[in-house]
Design an enzyme around this catalytic site. Structure first.
Site, PDB file in Angstrom:
ATOM      1  CE  LYS A 299      -3.823   2.004   2.394  1.00 29.49           C
ATOM      2  NZ  LYS A 299      -4.959   2.004   1.348  1.00 29.49           N
TER       3      LYS A 299
HETATM    4  N1  PMP Z   1      -7.666  -1.543  -2.913  1.00 32.22           N
HETATM    5  C1  PMP Z   1      -6.764  -0.317  -2.881  1.00 32.22           C
HETATM    6  C2  PMP Z   1      -6.862   0.103  -4.171  1.00 32.22           C
HETATM    7  C3  PMP Z   1      -7.392   0.408  -1.921  1.00 32.22           C
HETATM    8  O1  PMP Z   1      -6.644   2.135  -1.734  1.00 32.22           O
HETATM    9  C4  PMP Z   1      -8.144   0.003  -0.811  1.00 32.22           C
HETATM   10  C5  PMP Z   1      -7.925   0.198   0.600  1.00 32.22           C
HETATM   11  N2  PMP Z   1      -7.162   0.201   1.582  1.00 32.22           N
HETATM   12  C6  PMP Z   1      -8.434  -1.223  -0.856  1.00 32.22           C
HETATM   13  C7  PMP Z   1      -8.080  -2.264  -2.194  1.00 32.22           C
HETATM   14  C8  PMP Z   1      -9.029  -2.358  -0.025  1.00 32.22           C
HETATM   15  O2  PMP Z   1      -8.618  -2.670   1.122  1.00 32.22           O
HETATM   16  P1  PMP Z   1      -8.808  -3.118   2.853  1.00 32.22           P
HETATM   17  O3  PMP Z   1     -10.220  -3.373   2.355  1.00 32.22           O
HETATM   18  O4  PMP Z   1      -8.376  -3.305   3.473  1.00 32.22           O
HETATM   19  O5  PMP Z   1      -9.096  -1.633   3.182  1.00 32.22           O
END
Ligand code: PMP
Length: 304
Positions: free
Chosen positions: A158
């Site tokens: 991320k």
């Molecule tokens: N894809 C992207 C590009 C994101 O930014 C997020 C948010 N963090 C997600 C998917 C979903 O991830 P999560 O459920 O861990 O928040």
């Protein structure tokens, strides 16, 4: 955002919100390398608790590892810092943003010589795509921008730089009158939203795109657990944009977006054009879980 009361955890201590600043020559600001998390705390039935705290912290450390950023703190410290930020700001339900970045000690592409900083902020944040979106669903546009190839910015991380791509897609979608973008990968298969993972329902089966050019969402894995509880099969496969058009139901998942139904994609109605029954069931179970109403999942709630 910068001008408010409260505290931000910054390099090991709480500092007043307005003092949590950095110099304009901050390396990460110029070259885009910072890794971060998006986490939520809920005012749950067992008290205010951070949802899947350890999993978010593990992903943060994985992101840092992928980019060879030496983490200056251990996991326990980062976990406790997040609890502290919620407590000291007297927040009941909030969003948390841990951020790891390189400071202003040097310029040039190589971050070697720049100091690694860690900041954790928290603030109240309601439904990311609006309250109404949770019940009525949103309108989505398949983006003209492709999600980065798997060998570009590393989808398991991320990392801030991925979000330049997300911003292109999201801005285009909003300017064209939609609520959110859906990005395809460089081969044209469905990847993810600008900040969400995608699920479809087809003939009673839950489908999701292969997690290649997409973040391994923690909400996505939460949906897997709930699907198993309901005896719902989850099929992970390559999906095309027209698989989405002909789905019976579709929804996005994300820490910010939670479980947001999709009612339309590229001007094609999805299913009944409303939140579908399986989406609604999973969404309700998700909110029961994060709000502490399902004892089976209390272990995913870290009390602050
Ligand atoms: N894809 C992207 C590009 C994101 O930014 C997020 C948010 N963090 C997600 C998917 C979903 O991830 P999560 O459920 O861990 O928040």
């Amino acid at each position: 955002m910068a001008d408010r009361d409260g505290f931000i955890w910054y390099d090991g201590k709480l500092v007043p919100w307005r003092d949590a600043t950095t110099h304009v020559l901050t390396h990460s600001l110029h070259y885009g390398l910072s890794v971060f998390e998006g986490v939520r705390a809920y005012r749950s039935e067992i008290g205010t608790a951070i949802f899947r705290l350890e999993d978010h912290t593990n992903r943060l450390f994985n992101s840092a590892h992928i980019y060879q950023i030496p983490m200056p703190f251990d996991r326990d410290t980062i976990n406790e810092a997040q609890r502290m930020v919620v407590r000291e700001n007297q927040l009941e339900s909030c969003y948390l943003r841990p951020l790891v970045f390189y400071g202003p000690e040097k310029m040039g592409v190589s971050p070697k010589g720049a100091k690694v900083h860690v900041a954790i902020a928290a603030w109240p944040w309601g439904a990311y795509l609006g309250e109404e979106a949770l019940s009525q669903g949103i309108r989505v546009k398949v983006s003209s921008f492709a999600r980065q190839h798997v060998n570009v910015t590393m989808p398991r991380a991320k990392v801030a730089t991925t979000y330049a791509n997300s911003i292109l897609a999201n801005t285009e979608a909003l300017q064209d009158g939609y609520d959110e973008a859906l990005l395809l990968d460089t081969e044209g298969f469905v990847a993810e939203g600008s900040g969400e993972n995608l699920f479809l329902v087809k003939d009673g089966v839950l489908c999701e795109p292969e997690i290649a050019s997409a973040l391994t969402g923690i909400t996505r894995s939460t949906i897997h657990a709930l699907a198993a509880d309901f005896g719902l099969r989850v099929v992970t496969k390559r999906l095309t944009r027209d698989d989405v058009y002909i789905a019976d139901e579709a929804f996005f998942t994300g820490t910010a977006a939670e479980v947001t139904p999709i009612r339309e994609v590229d001007n094609r109605q999805i299913g009944s054009g409303r939140r579908g029954p399986i989406t609604e069931k999973l969404q309700k179970a998700f909110f029961d879980m994060v709000n502490g109403r399902n004892p089976k999942y209390h272990h995913w709630l870290s009390k602050v």
